[in-house]
Design an enzyme around this catalytic site. Structure first.
Site, PDB file in Angstrom:
ATOM      1  N   LYS A  40       0.850  -1.237   0.085  1.00 34.20           N
ATOM      2  CA  LYS A  40      -0.055   0.095  -0.192  1.00 34.20           C
ATOM      3  C   LYS A  40       0.688   1.195   0.053  1.00 34.20           C
ATOM      4  CE  LYS A  40      -2.937  -2.583   3.332  1.00 34.20           C
ATOM      5  NZ  LYS A  40      -2.911  -2.800   4.678  1.00 34.20           N
ATOM      6  N   GLY A  41       2.147   0.911   0.231  1.00 34.64           N
ATOM      7  CA  GLY A  41       3.052   2.092   0.700  1.00 34.64           C
ATOM      8  C   GLY A  41       3.260   3.235  -0.354  1.00 34.64           C
ATOM      9  N   ASP A 100      14.901  -0.560   0.436  1.00 31.81           N
ATOM     10  CA  ASP A 100      15.689  -0.696   1.711  1.00 31.81           C
ATOM     11  C   ASP A 100      16.698  -1.676   1.187  1.00 31.81           C
ATOM     12  OD1 ASP A 100      15.986  -0.448   4.186  1.00 31.81           O
ATOM     13  OD2 ASP A 100      14.701  -2.160   4.805  1.00 31.81           O
ATOM     14  N   LYS A 128      17.253   3.994   0.491  1.00 34.92           N
ATOM     15  CA  LYS A 128      18.147   3.820   1.674  1.00 34.92           C
ATOM     16  C   LYS A 128      19.456   3.088   1.078  1.00 34.92           C
ATOM     17  CE  LYS A 128      15.092   2.880   5.334  1.00 34.92           C
ATOM     18  NZ  LYS A 128      14.720   2.121   6.419  1.00 34.92           N
ATOM     19  N   PHE A 149      14.348   4.519   9.909  1.00 36.51           N
ATOM     20  CA  PHE A 149      13.010   4.122   9.910  1.00 36.51           C
ATOM     21  C   PHE A 149      12.055   5.061   9.796  1.00 36.51           C
ATOM     22  CE2 PHE A 149       9.099   1.965  10.202  1.00 36.51           C
ATOM     23  CZ  PHE A 149       9.128   0.728   9.397  1.00 36.51           C
ATOM     24  N   VAL A 150      11.450   5.176   8.568  1.00 35.06           N
ATOM     25  CA  VAL A 150      10.650   6.481   8.281  1.00 35.06           C
ATOM     26  C   VAL A 150       9.169   6.214   8.014  1.00 35.06           C
ATOM     27  CG1 VAL A 150      12.444   8.126   7.204  1.00 35.06           C
ATOM     28  CG2 VAL A 150      11.324   6.285   5.647  1.00 35.06           C
TER      29      VAL A 150
HETATM   30  P1  IMP Z   1      13.187  -4.211   0.899  1.00 32.86           P
HETATM   31  O1  IMP Z   1      12.668  -5.382   0.075  1.00 32.86           O
HETATM   32  O2  IMP Z   1      14.099  -4.381   1.932  1.00 32.86           O
HETATM   33  O3  IMP Z   1      13.746  -3.334  -0.070  1.00 32.86           O
HETATM   34  O4  IMP Z   1      11.971  -3.659   1.387  1.00 32.86           O
HETATM   35  C1  IMP Z   1      11.096  -2.797   0.858  1.00 32.86           C
HETATM   36  C2  IMP Z   1       9.723  -2.498   1.747  1.00 32.86           C
HETATM   37  O5  IMP Z   1      10.073  -2.499   3.171  1.00 32.86           O
HETATM   38  C3  IMP Z   1       9.277  -1.077   1.250  1.00 32.86           C
HETATM   39  O6  IMP Z   1       8.494  -1.021   0.120  1.00 32.86           O
HETATM   40  C4  IMP Z   1       8.489  -0.899   2.602  1.00 32.86           C
HETATM   41  O7  IMP Z   1       7.224  -1.413   2.460  1.00 32.86           O
HETATM   42  C5  IMP Z   1       9.271  -1.461   3.680  1.00 32.86           C
HETATM   43  N1  IMP Z   1      10.279  -0.519   4.301  1.00 32.86           N
HETATM   44  C6  IMP Z   1      11.623  -0.486   4.100  1.00 32.86           C
HETATM   45  N2  IMP Z   1      12.247   0.598   4.688  1.00 32.86           N
HETATM   46  C7  IMP Z   1      11.013   1.209   5.476  1.00 32.86           C
HETATM   47  C8  IMP Z   1      10.893   2.503   6.358  1.00 32.86           C
HETATM   48  O8  IMP Z   1      11.889   3.003   6.729  1.00 32.86           O
HETATM   49  N3  IMP Z   1       9.685   2.823   6.780  1.00 32.86           N
HETATM   50  C9  IMP Z   1       8.659   2.036   6.320  1.00 32.86           C
HETATM   51  N4  IMP Z   1       8.787   0.696   5.550  1.00 32.86           N
HETATM   52  C10 IMP Z   1       9.900   0.557   5.205  1.00 32.86           C
HETATM   53 MG    MG Z   2       6.453  -1.491   0.188  1.00 30.66          MG
END
Ligand code: IMP
Ligand code: MG
Length: 173
Positions: A40-41, A100, A128, A149-150
């Protein structure tokens, strides 16, 4: 009650989204864009971005779950809700809230490429880079941020704070 420290003000986020939209408008002139939002982000970002696009555009959404704890993903990704439309032959832009570790995208990109889009680019509001464990080539980045963490502008902490109009950090008591 948690305390939220503002990291990026609403006006700055909005201004940056306008810049990205302008860049996309230039680069996709004469084409049609198919935006793919990751639920949903990315919803708030996709809407604001789409409102600034002058090239014709359509939109679809996909939901993936990535097992892990509240603050990090494990890399085991599952499609919860697939796209409604076929993307074959379309110029797609995958829109994310944040990259992330890169694990979610390193699963999604090959999955989408198998469906033969005309092109696939990646756009994220936040990046990030310090946290990356998988390489992902990002085409449009709103802001590079430090390893904190945002929340806000679609991003949540345990489903809360998505509605904040700015990017903030939850200060732990
Ligand atoms: P990745 O697979 O580690 O790149 O994670 C990506 C997903 O993790 C993002 O689409 C977010 O839903 C969640 N996420 C990663 N970092 C944050 C943060 O700082 N705040 C909130 N959600 C995060
Ligand atoms: Mg996401």
């Amino acid at each position: 009650m948690d305390t939220i420290r503002i990291m990026i003000e609403e006006e700055k986020v909005d201004a940056r989204i306008r810049e990205i939209a302008a860049q996309i408008n230039r680069e996709y002139e004469g084409k049609e864009i198919h935006l793919i939002g990751v639920l949903k982000g990315s919803v708030f970002f996709v809407c604001e971005l789409a409102k600034r696009l002058t090239v014709p555009c359509t939109m679809d959404f996909m939901s993936v779950s990535s097992y892990g704890n509240e603050k990090s993903s494990s890399g085991i990704v599952r499609i919860r809700k697939d796209l409604d439309e076929n993307i074959e032959g379309k110029h797609c832009i995958l829109v994310e809230d944040i990259i992330d570790s890169g694990r979610t995208l390193s699963y999604m990109i090959p999955t989408l490429m198998q469906r033969n889009p005309a092109s696939l680019k990646l756009c994220t509001l936040l990046d990030k880079p310090d946290r990356r464990v998988r390489d992902v080539a990002v085409d449009y980045v709103g802001f590079e941020i430090p390893d904190e963490f945002v929340v806000g502008y679609g991003l949540d902490y345990s489903q809360k704070y998505r509605n904040l109009p700015y990017i903030g950090v939850v200060e732990q008591e």
